[in-house]
Motif scaffolding. Structure first.
Motif, PDB file in Angstrom:
ATOM      1  N   VAL A 327       0.863  -1.184   0.000  1.00  0.00           N
ATOM      2  CA  VAL A 327       0.000   0.000   0.000  1.00  0.00           C
ATOM      3  C   VAL A 327       0.897   1.230   0.000  1.00  0.00           C
ATOM      4  N   ILE A 328       0.542   2.226  -0.793  1.00  0.00           N
ATOM      5  CA  ILE A 328       1.261   3.499  -0.707  1.00  0.00           C
ATOM      6  C   ILE A 328       0.246   4.575  -0.328  1.00  0.00           C
ATOM      7  N   VAL A 329       0.609   5.409   0.617  1.00  0.00           N
ATOM      8  CA  VAL A 329      -0.249   6.539   0.958  1.00  0.00           C
ATOM      9  C   VAL A 329       0.429   7.811   0.458  1.00  0.00           C
ATOM     10  N   PHE A 330      -0.316   8.577  -0.338  1.00  0.00           N
ATOM     11  CA  PHE A 330       0.207   9.817  -0.907  1.00  0.00           C
ATOM     12  C   PHE A 330      -0.528  11.007  -0.291  1.00  0.00           C
ATOM     13  N   PRO A 331       0.097  11.714   0.641  1.00  0.00           N
ATOM     14  CA  PRO A 331      -0.583  12.871   1.223  1.00  0.00           C
ATOM     15  C   PRO A 331      -0.717  13.998   0.190  1.00  0.00           C
ATOM     16  N   LYS A 332      -1.718  14.822   0.361  1.00  0.00           N
ATOM     17  CA  LYS A 332      -1.939  16.018  -0.474  1.00  0.00           C
ATOM     18  C   LYS A 332      -1.909  15.709  -1.972  1.00  0.00           C
ATOM     19  N   THR A 333      -2.427  14.583  -2.360  1.00  0.00           N
ATOM     20  CA  THR A 333      -2.343  14.195  -3.768  1.00  0.00           C
ATOM     21  C   THR A 333      -3.662  13.576  -4.202  1.00  0.00           C
ATOM     22  N   THR A 334      -4.068  13.859  -5.445  1.00  0.00           N
ATOM     23  CA  THR A 334      -5.307  13.245  -5.918  1.00  0.00           C
ATOM     24  C   THR A 334      -5.019  12.157  -6.959  1.00  0.00           C
ATOM     25  N   SER A 335      -6.058  11.443  -7.341  1.00  0.00           N
ATOM     26  CA  SER A 335      -5.853  10.211  -8.106  1.00  0.00           C
ATOM     27  C   SER A 335      -5.154  10.404  -9.452  1.00  0.00           C
ATOM     28  N   GLY A 336      -5.399  11.532 -10.114  1.00  0.00           N
ATOM     29  CA  GLY A 336      -4.778  11.753 -11.422  1.00  0.00           C
ATOM     30  C   GLY A 336      -3.263  11.675 -11.330  1.00  0.00           C
ATOM     31  N   ASP A 337      -2.710  12.369 -10.363  1.00  0.00           N
ATOM     32  CA  ASP A 337      -1.255  12.392 -10.205  1.00  0.00           C
ATOM     33  C   ASP A 337      -0.714  11.018  -9.831  1.00  0.00           C
ATOM     34  N   VAL A 338      -1.433  10.362  -8.926  1.00  0.00           N
ATOM     35  CA  VAL A 338      -0.980   9.034  -8.507  1.00  0.00           C
ATOM     36  C   VAL A 338      -1.022   8.080  -9.698  1.00  0.00           C
ATOM     37  N   ASN A 339      -2.085   8.184 -10.458  1.00  0.00           N
ATOM     38  CA  ASN A 339      -2.235   7.343 -11.639  1.00  0.00           C
ATOM     39  C   ASN A 339      -1.047   7.506 -12.587  1.00  0.00           C
ATOM     40  N   ARG A 340      -0.702   8.746 -12.885  1.00  0.00           N
ATOM     41  CA  ARG A 340       0.429   9.002 -13.802  1.00  0.00           C
ATOM     42  C   ARG A 340       1.727   8.425 -13.240  1.00  0.00           C
ATOM     43  N   LEU A 341       1.948   8.664 -11.956  1.00  0.00           N
ATOM     44  CA  LEU A 341       3.198   8.182 -11.352  1.00  0.00           C
ATOM     45  C   LEU A 341       3.280   6.651 -11.403  1.00  0.00           C
ATOM     46  N   LEU A 342       2.216   6.002 -10.961  1.00  0.00           N
ATOM     47  CA  LEU A 342       2.260   4.537 -10.889  1.00  0.00           C
ATOM     48  C   LEU A 342       2.364   3.903 -12.278  1.00  0.00           C
ATOM     49  N   THR A 343       1.693   4.506 -13.243  1.00  0.00           N
ATOM     50  CA  THR A 343       1.785   3.979 -14.608  1.00  0.00           C
ATOM     51  C   THR A 343       3.243   4.020 -15.073  1.00  0.00           C
ATOM     52  N   LYS A 344       3.906   5.110 -14.744  1.00  0.00           N
ATOM     53  CA  LYS A 344       5.322   5.239 -15.102  1.00  0.00           C
ATOM     54  C   LYS A 344       6.159   4.177 -14.372  1.00  0.00           C
ATOM     55  N   LEU A 345       5.819   3.966 -13.105  1.00  0.00           N
ATOM     56  CA  LEU A 345       6.612   3.013 -12.315  1.00  0.00           C
ATOM     57  C   LEU A 345       6.425   1.565 -12.783  1.00  0.00           C
ATOM     58  N   ILE A 346       5.220   1.256 -13.242  1.00  0.00           N
ATOM     59  CA  ILE A 346       5.005  -0.113 -13.767  1.00  0.00           C
ATOM     60  C   ILE A 346       5.958  -0.341 -14.933  1.00  0.00           C
ATOM     61  N   LYS A 347       6.028   0.671 -15.798  1.00  0.00           N
ATOM     62  CA  LYS A 347       6.878   0.545 -16.976  1.00  0.00           C
ATOM     63  C   LYS A 347       8.342   0.408 -16.544  1.00  0.00           C
ATOM     64  N   SER A 399      -1.013  -5.256 -15.070  1.00  0.00           N
ATOM     65  CA  SER A 399      -0.004  -4.288 -15.494  1.00  0.00           C
ATOM     66  C   SER A 399      -0.651  -2.930 -15.789  1.00  0.00           C
ATOM     67  N   ARG A 400      -1.532  -2.486 -14.927  1.00  0.00           N
ATOM     68  CA  ARG A 400      -2.209  -1.217 -15.147  1.00  0.00           C
ATOM     69  C   ARG A 400      -2.749  -0.647 -13.831  1.00  0.00           C
ATOM     70  N   VAL A 401      -3.139   0.636 -13.923  1.00  0.00           N
ATOM     71  CA  VAL A 401      -3.635   1.329 -12.738  1.00  0.00           C
ATOM     72  C   VAL A 401      -5.103   1.677 -12.951  1.00  0.00           C
ATOM     73  N   GLU A 402      -5.927   1.471 -11.962  1.00  0.00           N
ATOM     74  CA  GLU A 402      -7.343   1.813 -12.098  1.00  0.00           C
ATOM     75  C   GLU A 402      -7.827   2.611 -10.891  1.00  0.00           C
ATOM     76  N   CYS A 403      -8.786   3.475 -11.176  1.00  0.00           N
ATOM     77  CA  CYS A 403      -9.432   4.195 -10.093  1.00  0.00           C
ATOM     78  C   CYS A 403     -10.914   4.286 -10.428  1.00  0.00           C
ATOM     79  N   LEU A 404     -11.726   3.475  -9.780  1.00  0.00           N
ATOM     80  CA  LEU A 404     -13.151   3.411 -10.114  1.00  0.00           C
ATOM     81  C   LEU A 404     -13.876   4.708  -9.765  1.00  0.00           C
ATOM     82  N   GLN A 405     -13.240   5.512  -8.937  1.00  0.00           N
ATOM     83  CA  GLN A 405     -13.825   6.797  -8.575  1.00  0.00           C
ATOM     84  C   GLN A 405     -13.945   7.687  -9.817  1.00  0.00           C
TER      85      GLN A 405
END
Ligand code: GH3
Ligand code: MG
Length: 544
Positions: A327-347, A399-405
């Motif tokens: 689990v990663i907790v990202f303070p002061k961050t919303t899903s768009g940014d987390v999505n971009r970061l994690l997608t990059k990290l998967i690669k 191999s992907r990131v999802e956010c149902l929100q």
């Protein structure tokens, strides 16, 4: 005189229960036909009257309740399934009555979902049965293995709270098993007790040197043994409470996560600043273990944790949630940014090339995100949402990131097939009702009942390529349960199966053969319904 009356009453009681059982069996086996409301009414009415006379209070209460429920229903024809649901309290009672003598002699400690889990590995089945029986009377859950290979696998899957290991085993001895799991048990502080016929000083010293915490010689003094196991379990519990860093990956552990999350929620209420939770699960991790061994699996986990740590901000924190879930907790961050970061990290992570002997492989992961930005959401809900998104990511191919929100994609749950194969209608019904009441997050349970082996083996249900939990009666008229087990183990999708055998209490031979044929667990009949439910819930949670 008085004695005479008592005995007679018992005879009538038994007769009444037998009559009810026959009727239920008849009705519950009706396939196409239906039962008339009037017949049902008459049936319940006569039970109510007779049970009153015979002072069977629980039976009278249940039949009265069912009668008044029936009076409020519209007059219809009842299908087998409707009857099944409706008469469930009665079915449970009949089962209890039938086995009352045996159940009373069983322990009355009832398992709960948090009961400590003990794994015993021993190829001496009479020993295995004895230890399981004794330890389960303490309210602990015990899983058993005779085969060292599948034992190691089950150890990694179930992470027991205590391991009991015999030294003399076929294929590989207890020391070799210890070697394979030792790194792990030290990390999780899983107390390990070795047992052996051999009781010379060299053997004992070797056991301690290889990481055993305790040593018992056979024959075992049960009283002392139980006291020791109890002590080990207590110490493990205390240890678990204090440790905050996961030894293997050197990131924070689940306990620390839960403490921290509560703090994050409180902060959010104060500052109203959104934060995101991401749950990450390595893809096909089991395959890495199976193909390249657990040591390689461990290496991947270590690398993964360090890779993430290097690539997140210092205010973000990664925790090992369990197994290959983080689990990663990202303070002061919303899903768009987390999505971009994690997608990059998967690669990025998938570009690391692992080599093992001649072959090479790479590893990906999937992630689900949930952003806390609403003050009404609770910790549990937020977590569940992130988990649903993770399952969605898995479902869409990994191999992907999802956010149902963010997306309103309808997402489909994974399916777990469950089969109950038993010739006894009452038990089939009892088990199916019990299973219906279990819910497992993000998993659709597809339950089917079969009254004999062949109808199960020939069914589509048995052949589907999904995980399968099979509850199998040991003794059946058409095809023996053991034969069914053997056939299942030869199928293409055998690795998808977890098999729970229902065996006769006295039948050591049957238990022995079931375990040797690869049953994952056994429960002796008559079983305590609550215990069995807890047991099954735990296994299902592990299967998901
Ligand atoms: P999916 O892509 O659907 O996530 O499949 P998967 O194979 O990754 O998931 P699954 O949950 O089936 O398998 C996870 C495996 O991780 C099962 C368990 O034996 C293994 N495992 C759990 N903890 C450890 C550990 O500390 N070390 C090693 N080597 N393996 C572990
Ligand atoms: Mg995984």
């Amino acid at each position: 005189m008085v004695r005479g009356i008592l005995v007679d009453l018992q005879k009538y009681k038994n007769h009444l229960f037998q009559t009810i059982k026959n009727k239920l069996t008849e009705w519950l086996s009706l396939k196409e036909e239906t039962v008339l409301a009037e017949d049902l009414y008459r049936f319940l009415h006569s039970i109510k009257g007779t049970s009153g006379t015979l002072q069977l209070d629980d039976l009278m209460q249940i039949s009265s309740e069912l009668l008044s429920k029936l009076e409020n229903e519209e007059k219809k024809k009842w299908t087998e399934i409707e009857l099944n649901n409706f008469l469930y309290p009665l079915i449970t009672l009949i089962y209890k009555h039938e086995n009352s003598g045996n159940l009373a002699s069983l322990n009355n400690k009832v398992l709960n979902l948090k009961a400590p889990l003990i794994q015993i590995i021993d190829d001496d089945v009479s020993m295995l049965i004895l230890l399981k029986d004794v330890l389960e009377t303490k309210g602990w859950m015990v899983i058993t293995n005779t085969n060292p290979e599948s034992a190691v696998k089950q150890y990694f899957e179930m992470k027991p709270d205590c391991l009991i290991l015999d030294i003399q085993l076929p294929q590989k001895d207890g020391f070799q098993v210890l070697q394979e799991i030792q790194n792990d048990s030290e990390k999780y502080f899983i107390p390990t007790i070795m047992i052996s016929i051999k009781n010379n000083k060299e053997t004992r010293i070797r056991a301690y040197q290889m990481g055993a915490d305790d040593f018992f010689k056979k024959p075992i003094d049960m009283e002392e043994f139980v006291a020791k196991v109890d002590r080990h379990l207590q110490r493990k519990k205390i240890f678990d409470q204090f440790v905050l860093i996961d030894e293997l990956t050197q990131v924070y552990n689940r306990k620390f996560l839960m403490d921290n999350l509560q703090r994050f929620f409180l902060d959010f209420k104060r500052t109203n600043e959104p934060f995101s939770i991401s749950i990450i699960d390595i893809d096909f991790f089991k395959k890495i273990n199976d193909t390249y061994g657990h040591l390689m699996g461990d290496q991947v986990l270590r690398d993964f944790a360090q890779y993430i740590k290097r690539n997140i901000r210092s205010m973000d924190t990664i925790y090992r949630y369990g197994g290959e879930e983080f689990v990663i907790v990202f303070p002061k961050t919303t899903s768009g940014d987390v999505n971009r970061l994690l997608t990059k990290l998967i690669k990025g992570f998938s570009q690391i090339e692992y080599t093992h002997k001649e072959s090479s492989f790479s590893v990906t992961f999937s992630a689900g995100i949930y952003t806390v930005k609403d003050e009404f959401v609770t910790l549990t809900e937020a977590f569940k949402e992130a988990d649903s998104s993770l399952y969605h990511a898995k479902h869409l191919g990994r191999s992907r990131v999802e956010c149902l929100q963010m997306t309103s994609n309808v997402y489909q749950k994974a399916t777990l097939n469950i089969s109950i194969v038993d010739d006894d209608t009452i038990i089939r019904t009892l088990l199916s009702q019990m299973l219906e009441s279990i819910t497992i997050d993000n998993i659709h349970l597809n339950i089917k009942l079969f009254e004999n082996g062949p109808s199960f083996l020939n069914s589509e249900h048995a052949k589907e390529d999904v995980n399968h939990f099979l509850i199998l009666d040991g003794v059946m008229p058409v095809m023996d349960g053991l034969e069914v087990l053997q056939k299942v183990k030869q199928e293409k999708n055998a690795h998808r199966y977890k098999v729970l055998m229902l065996t006769g209490r006295k039948s050591q031979d049957e238990i022995e053969r079931a375990l040797r044929l690869g049953a994952d667990d056994y429960v002796t009949k008559p079983f305590n319904v609550t215990d069995l439910q807890v047991r099954i819930e735990r296994i299902l949670n592990m299967l998901k």
